[in-house]
Design an enzyme around this catalytic site. Structure first.
Site, short mmCIF file in Angstrom:
data_model
loop_
_atom_site.label_atom_id
_atom_site.label_comp_id
_atom_site.label_asym_id
_atom_site.label_seq_id
_atom_site.Cartn_x
_atom_site.Cartn_y
_atom_site.Cartn_z
N GLY A 208 0.84 -1.19 0.00
CA GLY A 208 0.00 0.00 0.00
C GLY A 208 0.88 1.24 0.00
CB CYS A 209 0.38 4.69 -1.23
SG CYS A 209 -1.35 4.85 -0.79
CE1 TYR A 210 -3.54 6.54 3.56
CE2 TYR A 210 -1.75 8.11 3.79
CZ TYR A 210 -3.09 7.83 3.60
OH TYR A 210 -3.99 8.88 3.45
#
Ligand SMILES: NC(=O)c1ccc[n+]([C@@H]2O[C@H](COP(=O)([O-])OP(=O)(O)OC[C@H]3O[C@@H](n4cnc5c(N)ncnc54)[C@H](OP(=O)(O)O)[C@@H]3O)[C@@H](O)[C@H]2O)c1
Length: 335
Positions: free
Chosen positions: A146-148
């Site tokens: 995921g980006c986070y």
């Protein structure tokens, strides 16, 4: 040239993949697909007029298997595993940007939905490049983080051995609106976002278990992660601040410099980082400071690139025997 395809070509991460693949020296883009297809990529993305002219088809596992050696799935979770299963059985290498193969089955099913292709989960390599580089070289299936979690893990992993495991981690994350994909919602409408910033899914966002699971997997440390995401009125960019409790005195910047000395796409900054310096690039910029036993880590990425598509391309490079950095963007959209 290795023949590749992108399924989900009308989306934000699909567009980023097409933009990099049109000039990639090792990959030949031979297939583009969406739900409906029956259009042209430059019609879906007028910004690509004069850059590429190529048909977009209705997504079909059979067509991908016939024409591609590797495929990028830039699809919503649940949809991805519906395609990946058949493609892997047909011997196509898969780089998935969704959450479908990132997590252990129980973590996935507790936070997303029932897994429809658990048989392939053991083959999946988590594509956090700096930590799974060697495994990716032999992988048939890469699972894009995921980006986070990408920004958070790249920032905090070097410090886990120095942290008091009994004290929870606090992660304050801020993302531009493209992080949610192209689907329109009232929350992300211009009127709601302009000159505004707010938290959402505070302390219950499903990227928190991903962060905790990977810290445990990479360092064997069971840490509680308190994660609060925020939306900011920007198109792209992610700034993550992580707060931890140290169990010993350290020089945070020295730790980072030593830890990432062989990692060309991690830049250690002497001053707090900003999202604009990474916009349009594969870079992750990291800064850290200490006050007594309080540790502060600041990490910035482009959510669409380092947080998704360029990290996926780096994984594909490694899966196909190319240099990790081949065709990755490094020039920021400054000013
Ligand atoms: N955006 C980010 O910053 C980011 C970062 C990390 C990971 N991701 C993950 O990457 C994936 C894609 O994200 P995104 O932001 O690019 O989403 P998006 O802008 O909403 O695009 C989704 C794409 O999937 C296609 N699609 C949906 N259902 C399909 C189906 N059944 N068959 C074929 N195509 C289908 C859509 O095509 P149609 O237009 O034809 O429906 C569209 O091209 C998601 O799993 C997301 O969680 C995104």
């Amino acid at each position: 040239m290795i023949k590749v395809g992108v399924v989900g070509a009308s989306g934000y991460t699909g567009l980023e993949l097409v933009k990099m693949l049109v000039s990639h020296p090792g990959f030949e883009l031979v297939y583009l697909a969406t739900t409906q297809g029956d259009t042209m990529i430059e019609t879906l993305h007028p910004s690509l007029e004069g850059v590429i002219s190529m048909g977009v088809e209705k997504a079909s596992v059979e067509e991908v298997a016939k024409r591609c050696e590797l495929v990028f799935l830039a699809l919503p979770h649940k949809t991805s595993m519906g395609f990946a299963k058949g493609l892997l059985e047909a011997g196509v290498k898969v780089v998935d940007l969704s959450a479908d193969y990132r997590l252990e089955q129980d973590t996935y099913e507790a936070n997303y939905c029932e897994h429809e292709d658990s048989a392939h989960l053991p083959d999946a390599v988590y594509a956090l490049i700096e930590y799974y580089r060697d495994e990716l070289k032999d992988a048939k299936l890469a699972a894009g983080p995921g980006c986070y979690p990408t920004a958070t893990l790249l920032g905090i992993l070097p410090f886990i051995p120095y942290l008091d495991e009994k004290s929870p981690l606090f992660v304050d994350a801020k993302s531009g609106l493209s992080g949610a994909g192209k689907k329109l919602t009232e929350m992300t409408s211009f009127v709601n976002m302009n000159e505004n910033i707010f938290a959402y899914n505070a302390l219950k966002h499903r990227h928190a278990p991903e962060i905790a699971e990977k810290i445990a997997k990479i360092h064997g440390a069971k840490m509680h992660v308190n994660f609060v995401p925020h939306l900011i009125p920007a198109t792209r960019g992610e700034l993550v601040s992580v707060y931890g409790v140290l169990k010993e005195e350290i020089d945070p910047l020295e730790i980072l410099k030593v830890h990432y000395k062989n990692d060309p796409f991690i830049r250690i900054r002497e001053t707090p980082v900003d999202i604009k310096s990474t916009a349009g690039t594969h870079f992750c910029d990291i800064y850290a400071a200490r006050n007594g036993n309080a540790l502060f880590v600041s990490s910035a990425i482009d959510n669409l690139l380092r947080g998704a598509s360029s990290q996926a391309l780096a994984a594909a490079n490694l899966m196909c025997g190319y240099d990790e950095g081949l065709g990755l963007p490094t020039i920021p959209y400054m000013p």
